[in-house]
Write a protein that holds these residues in place. Structure first.
Motif, short mmCIF file in Angstrom:
data_model
loop_
_atom_site.label_atom_id
_atom_site.label_comp_id
_atom_site.label_asym_id
_atom_site.label_seq_id
_atom_site.Cartn_x
_atom_site.Cartn_y
_atom_site.Cartn_z
N PRO A 24 0.81 -1.22 0.00
CA PRO A 24 0.00 0.00 0.00
C PRO A 24 0.84 1.27 0.00
O PRO A 24 0.44 2.28 -0.60
N GLN A 27 1.92 1.85 -3.54
CA GLN A 27 0.82 2.35 -4.34
C GLN A 27 0.67 3.86 -4.17
O GLN A 27 0.43 4.59 -5.13
N GLU A 31 1.80 7.34 -7.18
CA GLU A 31 0.98 8.46 -7.64
C GLU A 31 1.85 9.65 -8.04
O GLU A 31 1.42 10.49 -8.83
N GLN A 90 2.44 -3.27 -10.43
CA GLN A 90 1.53 -2.70 -9.43
C GLN A 90 0.96 -1.37 -9.90
O GLN A 90 -0.18 -1.04 -9.60
N SER A 93 -2.02 -2.14 -11.73
CA SER A 93 -3.05 -2.95 -11.06
C SER A 93 -3.36 -2.33 -9.70
O SER A 93 -3.81 -1.20 -9.62
N ASP A 94 -3.12 -3.05 -8.61
CA ASP A 94 -3.38 -2.55 -7.27
C ASP A 94 -2.60 -3.40 -6.27
O ASP A 94 -2.10 -4.47 -6.63
N PRO A 95 -2.49 -2.95 -5.00
CA PRO A 95 -1.65 -3.68 -4.04
C PRO A 95 -2.11 -5.11 -3.76
O PRO A 95 -1.27 -6.01 -3.64
N THR A 97 -3.85 -7.16 -5.72
CA THR A 97 -3.57 -7.99 -6.89
C THR A 97 -2.09 -8.35 -6.95
O THR A 97 -1.72 -9.51 -7.20
N ARG A 149 -6.15 -6.33 -15.47
CA ARG A 149 -5.84 -4.91 -15.38
C ARG A 149 -4.68 -4.50 -16.27
O ARG A 149 -4.45 -3.32 -16.48
#
Length: 292
Positions: A24, A27, A31, A90, A93-95, A97, A149
């Motif tokens: 997280p 992620q 940004e 990542q 996608s997302d943490p 996943t 994704r």
């Protein structure tokens, strides 16, 4: 269960929890950072922590005696390319996943060990692996209805490369302690990624965020999420073997979900069931040590 096995399990459990905490945080940093410089910063901080600990624990031998060829190979391919695939995957996608796909590692580790003749896959070990992987699938975003994704192939490549690195660190650098092996290979990887960032800058400027608001997250990701977790992982892997140690990684998605609770997330009964299956699988797979 022997003291070495208990120590190995504790080391890998704490390593996986710390490593999961980096997902997280990563992620959030993605940004405002591009994956390439973020990977270089991540590994640079991690290697600094590990090398300081290697000096303090007298694990670092004379530089002239080090196996630099193996260190460069493991650091360049097993770490630099692996982490770049992880962060790039990542970012797409997302943490959860990313951590869920990491649960492929027990299967990859078992196949590598079996193919090389270093491990025999006993029935209890196979049953434990299947239980742990099934638990990870229950926890994963795919089971919750999430679709493709775009970052998944990179995340799979990360798993394969990191498994190869873990095996190589044990086989090629047996005389180096965990701090020294991790610190040296990650220092090489950080330098390679930093040079790649500089080389790419004239053609595509890389986003780097050194704002005070992002520095605590950066320090946690590099110094704790990697810098402390990797030596624990290498030590636990040496005590348990790569296949057994890798089973703990199946709990990474559940840890990521639990960490998300602090930021307003939720946890379901299905996810708790998946975590229980993973834990049971890890215990069953290790039972063969007593059963043989």
């Amino acid at each position: 269960m022997s003291p070495d096995v208990l120590r190995g399990n504790l080391a890998v459990l704490v390593s996986t929890l710390l490593w999961a905490s980096a997902f997280p945080v990563t992620q959030r940093l993605l940004e405002s950072w591009d994956p390439l410089p973020l990977a270089a910063a991540r590994l640079g901080l991690a290697s600094a922590v590990m090398l300081v600990m290697a000096v303090m624990t007298r694990q670092l031998p004379r530089l002239a005696t080090l196996p630099w060829r193996d260190i460069a190979l493991l650091g360049g391919l097993g770490v630099a390319v692996s982490v770049l695939c992880l962060l790039g995957g990542q970012a797409l996608s997302d943490p959860v996943t990313a951590s869920a796909i990491a649960t492929m590692q027990p299967v990859a580790a078992a196949l590598i060990g079996y193919a090389g003749g270093r491990e025999r896959l006993r029935p209890l070990q196979v049953a434990g692996i299947l239980l742990a992987v099934s638990g990870a699938m229950v926890i994963s975003p795919t089971a919750q209805g999430a679709g493709f994704r775009g970052g998944e192939p990179l995340l799979v490549a990360n798993v394969l490369l990191w498994t190869w690195y873990s095996h190589g660190a044990r086989e090629r650098l047996p005389r180096l302690g965990a701090f020294a092996a991790g610190g040296l290979t990650m220092a090489v990887a950080s330098m390679a990624l930093a040079l790649a960032t500089l080389a790419l800058e004239p053609f595509r400027p890389q986003a780097i965020d050194l704002d005070l608001g992002s520095l605590p997250w950066l320090l946690w990701m590099g110094a704790v999420g990697v810098g402390l977790s990797v030596p624990l992982w290498l030590q636990g892997m040496r005590l348990l073997g790569l296949t057994i140690a890798s089973l703990h990684i199946n709990l990474a998605p559940f840890y990521v979900i639990l960490i998300g609770l602090a930021f307003g997330g939720t946890v379901s009964a299905t996810q708790i069931l998946g975590a229980a299956l993973v834990a049971t699988g890890a215990l069953v797979a290790q039972w063969f040590r007593q059963a043989r």
